[in-house]
Design an enzyme around this catalytic site. Structure first.
Site, PDB file in Angstrom:
ATOM      1  N   ARG A  50       1.057  -0.749  -0.173  1.00  0.00           N
ATOM      2  CA  ARG A  50       0.096  -0.293   0.170  1.00  0.00           C
ATOM      3  C   ARG A  50       0.403   1.115  -0.036  1.00  0.00           C
ATOM      4  O   ARG A  50       1.927   1.554   0.887  1.00  0.00           O
ATOM      5  CB  ARG A  50      -1.232   0.315   1.338  1.00  0.00           C
ATOM      6  CG  ARG A  50      -2.186  -1.007   1.260  1.00  0.00           C
ATOM      7  CD  ARG A  50      -2.749  -1.547   2.497  1.00  0.00           C
ATOM      8  NE  ARG A  50      -3.904  -2.242   2.368  1.00  0.00           N
ATOM      9  CZ  ARG A  50      -4.177  -2.429   3.673  1.00  0.00           C
ATOM     10  NH1 ARG A  50      -4.862  -1.428   4.683  1.00  0.00           N
ATOM     11  NH2 ARG A  50      -5.144  -3.336   3.524  1.00  0.00           N
ATOM     12  N   ASP A  52       1.626   4.629  -0.270  1.00  0.00           N
ATOM     13  CA  ASP A  52       1.638   5.873  -0.144  1.00  0.00           C
ATOM     14  C   ASP A  52       1.768   7.429  -1.257  1.00  0.00           C
ATOM     15  O   ASP A  52       1.459   7.262  -1.408  1.00  0.00           O
ATOM     16  CB  ASP A  52       2.336   7.096   1.142  1.00  0.00           C
ATOM     17  CG  ASP A  52       2.407   6.273   2.994  1.00  0.00           C
ATOM     18  OD1 ASP A  52       1.708   5.439   3.001  1.00  0.00           O
ATOM     19  OD2 ASP A  52       3.775   6.333   3.301  1.00  0.00           O
ATOM     20  N   TYR A 111      12.487  -1.368  -3.213  1.00  0.00           N
ATOM     21  CA  TYR A 111      11.544  -0.685  -3.396  1.00  0.00           C
ATOM     22  C   TYR A 111      13.095   0.590  -4.004  1.00  0.00           C
ATOM     23  O   TYR A 111      14.413  -0.383  -3.342  1.00  0.00           O
ATOM     24  CB  TYR A 111      11.357   0.182  -1.931  1.00  0.00           C
ATOM     25  CG  TYR A 111       9.796  -0.173  -1.547  1.00  0.00           C
ATOM     26  CD1 TYR A 111       9.033   0.809  -1.806  1.00  0.00           C
ATOM     27  CD2 TYR A 111       9.641  -0.533  -0.980  1.00  0.00           C
ATOM     28  CE1 TYR A 111       7.862   0.499  -1.559  1.00  0.00           C
ATOM     29  CE2 TYR A 111       8.442  -1.578  -0.323  1.00  0.00           C
ATOM     30  CZ  TYR A 111       7.468  -0.697  -0.992  1.00  0.00           C
ATOM     31  OH  TYR A 111       6.044  -0.269  -0.584  1.00  0.00           O
ATOM     32  N   ARG A 202      11.038   5.665   3.564  1.00  0.00           N
ATOM     33  CA  ARG A 202      11.972   7.336   2.997  1.00  0.00           C
ATOM     34  C   ARG A 202      11.847   7.225   4.695  1.00  0.00           C
ATOM     35  O   ARG A 202      13.052   8.735   4.343  1.00  0.00           O
ATOM     36  CB  ARG A 202      10.627   7.472   2.912  1.00  0.00           C
ATOM     37  CG  ARG A 202       9.641   7.632   2.224  1.00  0.00           C
ATOM     38  CD  ARG A 202       8.305   7.892   2.108  1.00  0.00           C
ATOM     39  NE  ARG A 202       8.012   9.294   2.928  1.00  0.00           N
ATOM     40  CZ  ARG A 202       7.217   9.845   3.024  1.00  0.00           C
ATOM     41  NH1 ARG A 202       6.087   9.153   2.825  1.00  0.00           N
ATOM     42  NH2 ARG A 202       6.911  12.004   3.626  1.00  0.00           N
TER      43      ARG A 202
END
Length: 257
Positions: A50, A52, A111, A202
């Protein structure tokens, strides 16, 4: 009902994230509405991750149950037609077993984060990278990244809004590479694990940027990790440089396509 896996690429800028939200555009909503143009009986679809608001994907994976059989190539082509003009593309479709699940069958998420260092504003990459104006030391960032590899309590590096049952995760890979860029340097962070905490990547990148800038040392990364305290984390970087790049499964459902 036959089940299909979908490999999805999207620009996250116009969306409030992957997950459907009330009165806000989402990638899930865009894909589900395209599916219902083909099959009005389609229910909610499930995704591997999911993402952001503002986060992109080059290899998101979802699955959908349809009421009839489709040729995978025709299915992806029809969905791409109905997705226009949203910045979402179906890169591939594949028929999968009814027990196959985009999220729960996954063994790894990968990622990629793109960090651009240059003084001139980004033009072609605006909204696709996090830009800083100061130079960065990639060796120092890699030294800091190495302190995070392995199985740890990552409380420091997860959002206070994270809903995961445990902060303990195993980080398999976090590498920093440089890519030549017009009048600057791009740093790419390749991050791999079975699963991630909310804002974990992040938080990693924002902290490592401080190491690259010389404000932190690699030892400071170790101290932050061991603190198990969100307040010990470095700045959380903005979302626009983050991409869900790939999802790994025991067998690649898209290999034949």
């Amino acid at each position: 009902m036959p089940r299909y896996a979908l490999k999805i690429e999207y620009h996250g800028g116009p969306f409030a994230g992957w997950q459907r939200q009330r009165e806000q555009p989402s990638v899930q909503q865009a894909v589900e509405e395209a599916l219902r143009r083909l099959d009005p009986a389609v229910g909610s679809i499930a995704a591997a991750g999911r993402t952001d608001a503002g986060v992109h994907a080059t290899g998101q994976v979802a699955h959908a149950d349809l009421s009839r059989d489709w040729d995978p190539f025709r299915l992806s082509a029809a969905l791409n037609h109905h997705l226009k003009p949203a910045p979402v593309a179906i890169l591939g479709a594949a028929a999968v077993d009814g027990n196959w699940h985009a999220r729960f069958s996954a063994l790894e998420r990968r990622y990629v984060f793109r960090l651009l260092s240059r003084r001139a504003p980004a033009t072609h990459d605006a909204g696709l990278v996090w830009q800083v104006r100061h130079p960065l030391d990639p060796d120092a960032m890699q030294a800091g990244a190495d302190r995070l590899i392995g199985r740890h309590d990552f409380t420091t590096f997860r959002s206070t809004m994270c809903q995961a049952g445990s902060p303990v995760k195993t980080l398999d890979r976090l590498t920093v590479t440089t890519v030549p860029h017009a009048v600057g340097t791009e740093y790419r962070f390749d991050v791999r694990a079975r699963s991630f905490l909310h804002n974990q990547v992040r938080s990693f990148v924002g902290t490592l940027e401080r190491v690259g800038a010389g404000a932190w040392s690699p030892d400071d990364v170790t101290a932050a990790l061991q603190a198990r305290d969100r307040a010990a984390c470095g700045p959380v970087c903005p979302p626009q440089g983050l991409y869900l790049a790939d999802v790994g499964y025991p067998e690649d459902p898209f290999a034949r396509s």
